[in-house]
Design a protein around this motif. Sequence first.
Motif, mmCIF file in Angstrom:
data_model
loop_
_atom_site.group_PDB
_atom_site.id
_atom_site.type_symbol
_atom_site.label_atom_id
_atom_site.label_comp_id
_atom_site.label_asym_id
_atom_site.label_seq_id
_atom_site.Cartn_x
_atom_site.Cartn_y
_atom_site.Cartn_z
ATOM 1 N N ALA A 47 13.966 51.518 -0.745
ATOM 2 C CA ALA A 47 13.627 52.646 -1.621
ATOM 3 C C ALA A 47 12.261 53.215 -1.250
ATOM 4 C CB ALA A 47 13.645 52.206 -3.078
ATOM 5 N N GLU A 48 11.312 52.333 -0.971
ATOM 6 C CA GLU A 48 9.964 52.770 -0.573
ATOM 7 C C GLU A 48 10.003 53.583 0.724
ATOM 8 O OE1 GLU A 48 6.112 50.666 1.483
ATOM 9 O OE2 GLU A 48 7.151 49.530 -0.094
ATOM 10 N N MET A 49 10.832 53.158 1.662
ATOM 11 C CA MET A 49 10.912 53.830 2.962
ATOM 12 C C MET A 49 11.915 54.988 2.965
ATOM 13 S SD MET A 49 8.653 52.137 4.553
ATOM 14 C CE MET A 49 8.839 52.695 6.217
ATOM 15 N N LYS A 50 12.593 55.202 1.834
ATOM 16 C CA LYS A 50 13.607 56.257 1.691
ATOM 17 C C LYS A 50 14.817 56.037 2.599
ATOM 18 C CE LYS A 50 10.543 59.831 -0.062
ATOM 19 N NZ LYS A 50 9.221 59.298 -0.056
ATOM 20 N N TRP A 51 15.215 54.763 2.725
ATOM 21 C CA TRP A 51 16.441 54.398 3.418
ATOM 22 C C TRP A 51 17.474 54.064 2.353
ATOM 23 C CZ3 TRP A 51 13.216 50.253 6.309
ATOM 24 C CH2 TRP A 51 12.415 50.863 7.275
ATOM 25 N N ASP A 52 18.715 54.456 2.578
ATOM 26 C CA ASP A 52 19.785 54.189 1.623
ATOM 27 C C ASP A 52 20.574 52.962 2.044
ATOM 28 O OD1 ASP A 52 19.161 56.522 0.200
ATOM 29 O OD2 ASP A 52 20.455 57.741 1.486
ATOM 30 N N ILE A 53 20.661 51.970 1.167
ATOM 31 C CA ILE A 53 21.501 50.804 1.436
ATOM 32 C C ILE A 53 22.939 51.196 1.132
ATOM 33 C CG2 ILE A 53 22.088 48.454 0.747
ATOM 34 C CD1 ILE A 53 19.151 47.957 0.193
ATOM 35 N N LEU A 54 23.786 51.113 2.134
ATOM 36 C CA LEU A 54 25.201 51.448 1.977
ATOM 37 C C LEU A 54 26.023 50.224 1.606
ATOM 38 C CD1 LEU A 54 25.504 53.729 5.124
ATOM 39 C CD2 LEU A 54 24.959 54.398 2.774
ATOM 40 N N ALA A 55 25.672 49.075 2.172
ATOM 41 C CA ALA A 55 26.345 47.810 1.857
ATOM 42 C C ALA A 55 25.384 46.677 2.184
ATOM 43 C CB ALA A 55 27.623 47.669 2.669
ATOM 44 N N LEU A 56 25.463 45.625 1.392
ATOM 45 C CA LEU A 56 24.597 44.469 1.592
ATOM 46 C C LEU A 56 25.349 43.223 1.164
ATOM 47 C CD1 LEU A 56 21.839 43.036 2.076
ATOM 48 C CD2 LEU A 56 21.240 43.666 -0.265
ATOM 49 N N GLU A 57 25.367 42.226 2.037
ATOM 50 C CA GLU A 57 25.965 40.938 1.694
ATOM 51 C C GLU A 57 25.085 39.847 2.281
ATOM 52 O OE1 GLU A 57 27.805 39.079 -0.652
ATOM 53 O OE2 GLU A 57 29.026 40.855 -0.327
ATOM 54 N N VAL A 58 24.672 38.923 1.433
ATOM 55 C CA VAL A 58 23.831 37.814 1.866
ATOM 56 C C VAL A 58 24.678 36.556 1.891
ATOM 57 C CG1 VAL A 58 21.776 36.439 1.341
ATOM 58 C CG2 VAL A 58 21.774 38.910 0.889
ATOM 59 N N MET A 59 24.795 35.983 3.064
ATOM 60 C CA MET A 59 25.502 34.716 3.253
ATOM 61 C C MET A 59 24.433 33.617 3.293
ATOM 62 S SD MET A 59 28.468 35.985 3.393
ATOM 63 C CE MET A 59 29.509 34.647 3.931
ATOM 64 N N PRO A 60 24.817 32.340 3.153
ATOM 65 C CA PRO A 60 23.793 31.288 3.164
ATOM 66 C C PRO A 60 22.943 31.262 4.437
ATOM 67 C CG PRO A 60 25.856 30.421 2.332
ATOM 68 C CD PRO A 60 26.143 31.816 2.839
ATOM 69 N N ASP A 61 23.526 31.685 5.576
ATOM 70 C CA ASP A 61 22.778 31.599 6.833
ATOM 71 C C ASP A 61 22.670 32.920 7.596
ATOM 72 O OD1 ASP A 61 25.411 31.786 7.583
ATOM 73 O OD2 ASP A 61 25.316 30.187 9.067
ATOM 74 N N HIS A 62 23.015 34.038 6.975
ATOM 75 C CA HIS A 62 22.806 35.332 7.614
ATOM 76 C C HIS A 62 22.962 36.468 6.611
ATOM 77 C CE1 HIS A 62 27.205 34.901 7.964
ATOM 78 N NE2 HIS A 62 27.277 36.221 8.075
ATOM 79 N N VAL A 63 22.502 37.648 7.025
ATOM 80 C CA VAL A 63 22.526 38.827 6.161
ATOM 81 C C VAL A 63 23.223 39.958 6.894
ATOM 82 C CG1 VAL A 63 21.098 40.542 4.954
ATOM 83 C CG2 VAL A 63 20.331 38.172 5.094
ATOM 84 N N HIS A 64 24.146 40.636 6.216
ATOM 85 C CA HIS A 64 24.765 41.863 6.707
ATOM 86 C C HIS A 64 24.183 43.005 5.891
ATOM 87 C CE1 HIS A 64 28.117 40.477 9.282
ATOM 88 N NE2 HIS A 64 28.050 39.392 8.520
ATOM 89 N N LEU A 65 23.666 44.001 6.568
ATOM 90 C CA LEU A 65 23.059 45.136 5.883
ATOM 91 C C LEU A 65 23.480 46.414 6.580
ATOM 92 C CD1 LEU A 65 20.968 46.452 3.929
ATOM 93 C CD2 LEU A 65 19.238 45.944 5.652
ATOM 94 N N SER A 66 24.061 47.324 5.829
ATOM 95 C CA SER A 66 24.386 48.651 6.348
ATOM 96 C C SER A 66 23.479 49.621 5.627
ATOM 97 C CB SER A 66 25.854 48.977 6.077
ATOM 98 O OG SER A 66 26.151 50.279 6.535
ATOM 99 N N LEU A 67 22.749 50.427 6.393
ATOM 100 C CA LEU A 67 21.846 51.372 5.760
ATOM 101 C C LEU A 67 21.776 52.677 6.525
ATOM 102 C CD1 LEU A 67 18.862 51.580 7.315
ATOM 103 C CD2 LEU A 67 18.513 49.421 6.218
ATOM 104 N N ALA A 68 21.383 53.710 5.819
ATOM 105 C CA ALA A 68 21.175 55.037 6.408
ATOM 106 C C ALA A 68 19.681 55.252 6.529
ATOM 107 C CB ALA A 68 21.806 56.109 5.525
ATOM 108 N N ALA A 69 19.237 55.590 7.727
ATOM 109 C CA ALA A 69 17.811 55.800 7.982
ATOM 110 C C ALA A 69 17.600 57.193 8.559
ATOM 111 C CB ALA A 69 17.288 54.739 8.943
ATOM 112 N N ASP A 70 16.347 57.568 8.649
ATOM 113 C CA ASP A 70 16.002 58.867 9.220
ATOM 114 C C ASP A 70 15.806 58.734 10.729
ATOM 115 O OD1 ASP A 70 12.743 58.719 9.664
ATOM 116 O OD2 ASP A 70 13.480 57.454 8.035
#
Length: 132
Positions: A47-70
């Motif tokens: 939010a601070e950087m003005k990026w939109d999180i499209l999807a987020l899933e946190v697994m015990p040993d890794h993170v999947h993050l889909s975001l829209a950036a400039d």
Amino acid sequence: MADQYKHANTTVYLLNYHFVFIPKRRRKVLVGPVETRLKEVLAEKCAEMKWDILALEVMPDHVHLSLAADPATAPNQVMHSLKGYTSRILRQEFPHLNTLPALWTRSYFVSTAGAVSGATIQKYIAAQKTRD
């Protein structure tokens, strides 16, 4: 889904990234309150950087993050910013994470959503929790 073009002064763009990143030594430390707080901290920074999180899933040993950036922000800058910020905050709030030499590895996976639709990536990320 934010599949709509965004506008800046002299730019029209649509940049959606899919990131995967892991804790140092792939330790399963992203559980319980750490998982919850990680999601909050990622949302704050995006939010601070003005990026939109499209999807987020946190697994015990890794993170999947889909975001829209400039287009002014390279993918390596996105990762550097998110990993640095989350590491500092989480290690302050959860002292047991200080036993790791670092919270995150230096490596990460990144892909653009050019080959498949953003909806397909969101569906893939959402399905991570149900996989064996």
